[in-house]
Design an enzyme around this catalytic site. Structure first.
Site, PDB file in Angstrom:
ATOM      1  CB  CYS A  38      -0.956  -0.137   1.323  1.00 28.92           C
ATOM      2  SG  CYS A  38      -1.974  -1.322   1.261  1.00 28.92           S
ATOM      3  CB  CYS A  42      -3.423   2.801   2.214  1.00 32.08           C
ATOM      4  SG  CYS A  42      -4.710   1.553   1.662  1.00 32.08           S
ATOM      5  CB  CYS A  69      -3.467  -1.898  -1.573  1.00 25.98           C
ATOM      6  SG  CYS A  69      -5.122  -1.183  -1.049  1.00 25.98           S
ATOM      7  CB  CYS A  72      -4.049   3.007  -1.439  1.00 25.70           C
ATOM      8  SG  CYS A  72      -2.666   2.035  -1.191  1.00 25.70           S
TER       9      CYS A  72
END
Length: 197
Positions: A38, A42, A69, A72
């Site tokens: 991430c 995030c 992810c 994000c």
């Protein structure tokens, strides 16, 4: 310019737990238990410290076997990522891929991972219409294509694009085009343009 090399693990962990957008693009964090990496900003649930590793760029994290992810989008090369745009794009894609299926707002929101109230509000703010209205527009657009490119009758087309009754198909079609499906087909499928009076 900050870089991951001159940041302590403590600083990176602090930025991760506070979702600090100032560190986006400076480093990425990955969670061993989920296999996902991430951006520091995030809004995902804060992982346990012992399960977190840090990387200076997205490629390093991918090479180490982590997946980006979906919330994000650390794989995108933009400095800042607007999660509201992600919600909007994913909802549009969901509708365009499944327009012929029965879909409630609750089902759409569950697929995207937000509440239906949140989804409705964001979608309306960004597009000026609700997800239900957008679904109707997509269905009518598909119906228009089928009316002009196939020999299916109105009933077949209505069901094919996802309407559950012929009255809802006719009303939606007329609301979006000003014409009934039959009028639309007659007007637009002729070889020469017809004047409308």
């Amino acid at each position: 310019m900050m870089s991951e090399n001159n940041l302590s693990k403590g600083t990176m962990w602090q930025a991760t737990t506070t979702c600090d957008p100032a560190y986006d693009g400076v480093f990425y964090y990955a969670v061993k238990t989920t296999g996902i990496f991430c951006r520091p900003s995030c809004k995902s649930k804060v992982p346990n410290r012992e399960n977190v590793g840090f990387f200076s760029n997205a490629d390093e994290a991918k090479t180490a076997g982590y997946r980006p992810c979906k919330r994000c989008r650390p794989d995108l090369s933009i400095k800042k990522y607007d999660p509201l745009e992600y919600i909007l794009e994913d909802t549009m894609q969901l509708i365009e891929s499944n327009y012929d299926e029965k879909m409630s707002l609750h089902e759409m929101a569950s697929s995207i991972g937000v509440s239906r109230f949140h989804l409705n509000r964001i979608f309306k703010e960004k597009t000026g219409c609700t997800p239900r209205t957008y679904l109707e527009k997509v269905r009518v657009k598909k119906a228009k294509e089928l009316l002009l490119t196939t020999a299916f009758n109105n009933t077949e087309i209505g069901y094919q694009v996802g309407f559950r009754s012929m009255s809802s198909f006719y009303h939606a079609f007329k609301r979006n085009t000003g014409l009934s499906p039959s009028q639309f087909r007659a007007y637009y499928s002729g070889n020469t343009p017809k004047s409308r009076t």
